[in-house]
Enzyme design. Structure first.
Site, short mmCIF file in Angstrom:
data_model
loop_
_atom_site.label_atom_id
_atom_site.label_comp_id
_atom_site.label_asym_id
_atom_site.label_seq_id
_atom_site.Cartn_x
_atom_site.Cartn_y
_atom_site.Cartn_z
N SER A 83 46.45 71.68 83.72
CA SER A 83 46.59 71.27 85.35
C SER A 83 47.28 72.00 86.33
CB SER A 83 47.05 69.78 85.37
OG SER A 83 46.23 69.07 84.57
N1 SAM Z 1 47.82 67.59 80.11
C1 SAM Z 1 47.19 68.73 79.77
C2 SAM Z 1 48.07 69.86 79.89
O1 SAM Z 1 49.15 69.79 80.14
O2 SAM Z 1 47.62 71.03 79.39
C3 SAM Z 1 45.96 69.17 80.63
C4 SAM Z 1 44.95 68.17 80.37
S1 SAM Z 1 43.35 68.63 80.71
C5 SAM Z 1 43.24 68.49 82.48
C6 SAM Z 1 42.45 67.04 80.25
C7 SAM Z 1 42.44 66.97 78.73
O3 SAM Z 1 42.04 65.67 78.44
C8 SAM Z 1 41.23 67.81 77.96
O4 SAM Z 1 42.22 68.64 77.22
C9 SAM Z 1 40.43 66.90 77.25
O5 SAM Z 1 39.90 67.05 76.30
C10 SAM Z 1 41.39 65.76 77.17
N2 SAM Z 1 40.48 64.29 77.17
C11 SAM Z 1 39.35 63.76 77.65
N3 SAM Z 1 39.02 62.71 77.48
C12 SAM Z 1 40.04 62.15 76.46
C13 SAM Z 1 40.20 60.86 75.64
N4 SAM Z 1 39.26 59.91 76.00
N5 SAM Z 1 41.36 60.82 75.15
C14 SAM Z 1 42.03 61.93 74.75
N6 SAM Z 1 42.02 63.05 75.55
C15 SAM Z 1 40.97 63.46 76.28
#
Ligand code: SAM
Length: 189
Positions: free
Chosen positions: A31
């Site tokens: 992000s």
């Molecule tokens: N917090 C992260 C970082 O610091 O790099 C960035 C997160 S990225 C914007 C969103 C993440 O949410 C993705 O890696 C995606 O695979 C994950 N995601 C989406 N749906 C999810 C779910 N139901 N449970 C866990 N992870 C999920």
């Protein structure tokens, strides 16, 4: 103090300190630092807090929560991202982060309740299990909206009541799971 260049692919190291999201593979992103800061500030981390993060991605947000003294449980649905974030966090010495692969919209009941829950992907609504697993006095920070635009919201639970505050407009990748969005192939547009 958290070296963001360690959390991005080699090809993006030169852009690691720009205030923008960057690709991390698997069609996902780390992000924008402004949004990470806004979510972290809203969570008001106290040393010893238990924090649940949904969407480990690169592990960067989890590392910041751990640096501020939280015991962090982070859930990532993509097993390749979960594996590489787990290895990265261990290599960088963030021993208080536990990364689990699974559907984070169901939360992580084993370690509930949490003083902090951060959802780092866009949700159509507040997943009910997360509200249940939030401690009294706990803070839940989550982007809620459609697939293109969301409101970053802070929910505060106190004495069985929930107060909600709008923080910022934002654009996250989708939260995919039982209490989030369906897989892309199953979506009806
Ligand atoms: N917090 C992260 C970082 O610091 O790099 C960035 C997160 S990225 C914007 C969103 C993440 O949410 C993705 O890696 C995606 O695979 C994950 N995601 C989406 N749906 C999810 C779910 N139901 N449970 C866990 N992870 C999920």
């Amino acid at each position: 103090r958290i070296p963001r260049h360690e959390f991005v692919p080699v090809a993006y190291i030169g852009a690691a300190y720009e205030d923008r999201p960057l690709p991390i593979g698997e069609s996902e992103t780390i992000s924008q630092p402004y949004i990470v800061a806004a979510m972290t500030a809203a969570a008001r981390v106290n040393p010893g807090d238990k924090a649940l993060e949904i969407g480990t991605g690169s592990g960067y947000q989890a590392a910041i929560l751990a640096y501020l003294g939280a015991k962090v449980y982070s859930i990532e649905r993509n097993f390749q991202l979960a594996d590489s974030a787990r290895a990265r966090l261990a290599r960088l010495g963030f021993e208080t982060v536990e990364v689990t692969c699974g559907d984070g919209t169901e939360g992580h009941p084993a370690a509930a309740p949490y003083q902090i829950i951060l959802v780092t992907a866009a949700s159509p609504e507040i997943p009910a299990p997360l509200m249940e697993q939030l401690d009294d006095g706990g803070r839940l920070v989550i982007p809620v909206g459609d697939l293109s635009h969301q409101d970053l919201k802070l929910l505060f639970k106190h004495g069985g009541q929930v107060a909600s505050r709008f923080l910022d407009p934002c654009q996250f990748v989708p939260l995919i799971g039982r209490y989030g969005w369906p897989e892309k192939r199953d979506r009806v547009h």
